[in-house]
Scaffold this motif. Structure first.
Motif, PDB file in Angstrom:
ATOM      1  N   PHE A  23      -3.392  -2.303  18.068  1.00  0.00           N
ATOM      2  CA  PHE A  23      -2.984  -3.399  17.184  1.00  0.00           C
ATOM      3  C   PHE A  23      -1.469  -3.510  17.049  1.00  0.00           C
ATOM      4  N   ASP A  24      -0.759  -2.581  17.688  1.00  0.00           N
ATOM      5  CA  ASP A  24       0.710  -2.580  17.631  1.00  0.00           C
ATOM      6  C   ASP A  24       1.207  -2.531  16.186  1.00  0.00           C
ATOM      7  N   VAL A  25       0.619  -1.617  15.401  1.00  0.00           N
ATOM      8  CA  VAL A  25       0.971  -1.475  13.988  1.00  0.00           C
ATOM      9  C   VAL A  25       2.368  -0.879  13.856  1.00  0.00           C
ATOM     10  N   GLU A  26       3.175  -1.472  12.967  1.00  0.00           N
ATOM     11  CA  GLU A  26       4.536  -0.988  12.748  1.00  0.00           C
ATOM     12  C   GLU A  26       4.721  -0.340  11.384  1.00  0.00           C
ATOM     13  N   PHE A  27       3.961  -0.817  10.368  1.00  0.00           N
ATOM     14  CA  PHE A  27       4.102  -0.276   9.017  1.00  0.00           C
ATOM     15  C   PHE A  27       2.737   0.146   8.498  1.00  0.00           C
ATOM     16  N   ILE A  28       2.714   1.254   7.767  1.00  0.00           N
ATOM     17  CA  ILE A  28       1.480   1.757   7.179  1.00  0.00           C
ATOM     18  C   ILE A  28       1.704   1.977   5.687  1.00  0.00           C
ATOM     19  N   THR A  62     -10.729   7.751   7.125  1.00  0.00           N
ATOM     20  CA  THR A  62     -11.810   6.769   7.276  1.00  0.00           C
ATOM     21  C   THR A  62     -11.504   5.458   6.568  1.00  0.00           C
ATOM     22  N   THR A  63     -10.413   5.407   5.799  1.00  0.00           N
ATOM     23  CA  THR A  63     -10.063   4.180   5.062  1.00  0.00           C
ATOM     24  C   THR A  63      -9.022   3.336   5.797  1.00  0.00           C
ATOM     25  N   PHE A  64      -8.717   3.679   7.022  1.00  0.00           N
ATOM     26  CA  PHE A  64      -7.700   2.935   7.777  1.00  0.00           C
ATOM     27  C   PHE A  64      -8.156   1.504   8.032  1.00  0.00           C
ATOM     28  N   ILE A  65      -7.298   0.542   7.673  1.00  0.00           N
ATOM     29  CA  ILE A  65      -7.569  -0.877   7.891  1.00  0.00           C
ATOM     30  C   ILE A  65      -6.267  -1.573   8.266  1.00  0.00           C
ATOM     31  N   VAL A  66      -6.354  -2.474   9.246  1.00  0.00           N
ATOM     32  CA  VAL A  66      -5.215  -3.318   9.609  1.00  0.00           C
ATOM     33  C   VAL A  66      -5.301  -4.607   8.809  1.00  0.00           C
ATOM     34  N   PHE A  67      -4.199  -5.024   8.186  1.00  0.00           N
ATOM     35  CA  PHE A  67      -4.190  -6.258   7.418  1.00  0.00           C
ATOM     36  C   PHE A  67      -4.227  -7.454   8.363  1.00  0.00           C
ATOM     37  N   PRO A  68      -5.239  -8.312   8.266  1.00  0.00           N
ATOM     38  CA  PRO A  68      -5.367  -9.432   9.206  1.00  0.00           C
ATOM     39  C   PRO A  68      -4.360 -10.549   8.987  1.00  0.00           C
ATOM     40  N   TRP A  69      -3.678 -10.568   7.847  1.00  0.00           N
ATOM     41  CA  TRP A  69      -2.736 -11.660   7.567  1.00  0.00           C
ATOM     42  C   TRP A  69      -1.319 -11.355   8.038  1.00  0.00           C
ATOM     43  N   THR A  70      -1.083 -10.186   8.623  1.00  0.00           N
ATOM     44  CA  THR A  70       0.248  -9.862   9.146  1.00  0.00           C
ATOM     45  C   THR A  70       0.266 -10.096  10.650  1.00  0.00           C
ATOM     46  N   GLU A  83       0.795  -4.645   9.865  1.00  0.00           N
ATOM     47  CA  GLU A  83       0.743  -3.656   8.806  1.00  0.00           C
ATOM     48  C   GLU A  83      -0.694  -3.153   8.639  1.00  0.00           C
ATOM     49  N   ALA A  84      -0.824  -1.899   8.215  1.00  0.00           N
ATOM     50  CA  ALA A  84      -2.128  -1.292   7.975  1.00  0.00           C
ATOM     51  C   ALA A  84      -2.045  -0.451   6.704  1.00  0.00           C
ATOM     52  N   ARG A  85      -3.166   0.111   6.319  1.00  0.00           N
ATOM     53  CA  ARG A  85      -3.169   0.951   5.120  1.00  0.00           C
ATOM     54  C   ARG A  85      -4.091   2.153   5.303  1.00  0.00           C
ATOM     55  N   LEU A  86      -3.815   3.189   4.500  1.00  0.00           N
ATOM     56  CA  LEU A  86      -4.688   4.342   4.318  1.00  0.00           C
ATOM     57  C   LEU A  86      -4.763   4.622   2.827  1.00  0.00           C
ATOM     58  N   ILE A  87      -5.970   4.822   2.297  1.00  0.00           N
ATOM     59  CA  ILE A  87      -6.119   5.218   0.899  1.00  0.00           C
ATOM     60  C   ILE A  87      -5.944   6.731   0.804  1.00  0.00           C
ATOM     61  N   CYS A  88      -5.224   7.160  -0.220  1.00  0.00           N
ATOM     62  CA  CYS A  88      -4.874   8.573  -0.344  1.00  0.00           C
ATOM     63  C   CYS A  88      -5.431   9.194  -1.625  1.00  0.00           C
ATOM     64  N   ASP A  89      -5.685  10.490  -1.543  1.00  0.00           N
ATOM     65  CA  ASP A  89      -5.903  11.315  -2.721  1.00  0.00           C
ATOM     66  C   ASP A  89      -4.573  11.965  -3.084  1.00  0.00           C
TER      67      ASP A  89
END
Length: 450
Positions: free
Chosen positions: A23-28, A82-90, A95-101
């Protein structure tokens, strides 16, 4: 240091790295939630990913409401892969995200992390042989914005329940939200206009409690982001306008065995509910006044829980109608479930699910039988009948709810000492600020009268 679901699985890590490259992700964005249910975020570039995956990203916990004092501020973000998701609007810069503890410096889970709180109660449930499944019904309002982009209270439509375009002018925005959510892995069940003008609902599929809590936080982020991109403001405030229905977040709950068999279903019972289901229901009834502080955590929450606007007021249950606190939807078999109708979307989903699961488990442990069901319309029951049947009411304001929580050791134990103290301190501060505020209603009612 451990965290998340299957965090040490090397295959998950390798798959994540492949997705980032593809996905060529640049920011997480490393996301977590504070005690009051507000999403927080630390952003890193993809070059810092290995450091994040090795749990070496730190942040100042003293800067987050309800976390720690300044002298014990350093904390670690432990991403759940397991919470990794790429934001479809970027597009230009993916950009993508990971939920953290949240973890302490010594590598132990931070007791003030709401996600850790829910995971602790889930472990208790699993030791009893049960896994909680939850399907939320999240309602929200869409309002117009002014020329500066600030939200107004003007609705974008005059539509009602299940209305279609062109009456429902928010349909396009809601469709965009649904598409974005599907691209992020959500399984959307329904999407429709709700009862009040400008009010909407998008329902997504049942899942394990922790996944559902993560999904609720993600859902709210997506809805607000897509609304803004459509020139609208989305709010999950429970009651933004007087005289119309407020927004709820009904929780459809069931227990399954660790082998995924629904334990609420019993084909031989009159209502086809098992003994476990009745005990779980009994626990929800028994502890309702205490966990309401978590499921309805704001001053505004209690403007929704009033007669006349389809929100529950009486602590009762029914298999036939939607007026009491709890109803039993008609579906049976694997779909057998209990619908708790009081929660609203301002709730921190991790704490709300931890408290309600704890209540249900206490019902099972102590074999708490529910009262006789209410078959008539609870909205129209006379006060004498309510008293005669011993039916209690939900708290009428935040202060009352917090006092009920303070007396209930079962629900307090679901939170732990740290979260309980920080949450109640914050809620009481909000109540005190509200109590001092002179509202427009008071000016209109008293300025000329006295």
């Amino acid at each position: 240091m451990k965290g998340g679901r299957n965090l040490n699985n090397q295959n998950i890590r390798e798959e994540l790295l492949r997705k980032i490259e593809n996905f060529d992700v640049e920011f997480i964005h490393l996301q977590f939630t504070d005690i009051m249910g507000i999403m927080k975020n630390v952003s890193i570039t993809v070059e810092q990913l290995d450091k994040a995956l090795d749990n070496r990203i730190m942040f100042d916990g003293s800067s987050i409401d309800g976390f720690v004092r300044i002298e014990e501020s350093d904390m670690y973000l432990v991403p759940d892969l397991t919470t990794f998701i790429v934001f479809p609007w970027t597009n230009l810069h993916k950009e993508a995200r990971l939920i953290c503890d949240i973890y302490n410096m010594d590598g132990t889970p931070f007791e003030g992390c709401p996600r850790n709180t829910l995971k602790r109660v889930i472990r208790e449930s699993e030791k009893m042989g049960y896994r909680l499944k939850v399907g939320p019904e999240c309602e929200f309002f869409l309002f117009n914005t002014d020329e500066k982009g600030n939200p107004s209270l003007e609705t974008h439509d005059d539509a009602g329940y299940f209305d279609l375009a062109p009456i429902d002018l928010g349909g396009n925005a809601r469709n965009d939200m649904t598409i974005a959510l599907k691209e992020m892995g959500f399984k959307i069940e329904t999407s429709h206009h709700e009862a009040a003008p400008g009010q909407h609902e998008i329902d997504f599929e049942y899942d394990d409690a922790l996944i559902t809590a993560d999904n609720i936080m993600t859902f709210k982020m997506v809805v607000r982001t897509i609304a803004q991109r459509n020139g609208l403001h989305a709010t999950f405030m429970p009651k933004p306008k007087f005289g119309v229905n407020g927004s709820g977040m009904h929780l459809n709950m069931s227990l399954s065995t660790l082998e995924n068999k629904n334990v609420f279903y019993d084909k031989n019972n009159y209502l086809q509910l098992s003994e476990i289901a009745y005990y779980f229901l009994g626990g929800l009834i028994e502890h309702a006044r205490a966990y309401t502080a978590l499921t309805n955590p704001t001053v505004n929450s209690y403007k929704r829980l009033v007669p006349g606007y389809e929100a529950p007021v009486l602590i009762a249950w029914s298999a036939n109608n939607r007026s009491p606190l709890i109803r039993i939807p008609a579906e049976r078999g694997m779909g057998t479930r209990i619908e708790l109708r009081s929660p609203d979307p301002s709730a921190n989903p991790y704490l709300a699910l931890a408290a309600t699961l704890k209540a249900g488990l206490d019902g099972i442990k102590n074999k708490i039988k529910p009262p006789e069901q209410v078959t008539s319309n609870a909205y129209e029951m006379e006060s004498d009948e309510v008293r005669e049947r011993g039916i209690k009411k939900l708290p009428t304001n935040l202060y009352e709810a917090i006092k009920e929580l303070s007396k209930n050791e079962v629900i307090k134990s679901s939170l732990g000492e740290h979260v309980y103290k920080k949450f109640t301190n914050a809620a009481l501060y909000e109540w005190n600020e509200y109590s001092k505020y002179v509202s427009l209603w008071e000016i209109d009612r008293y300025l000329k009268k006295f």
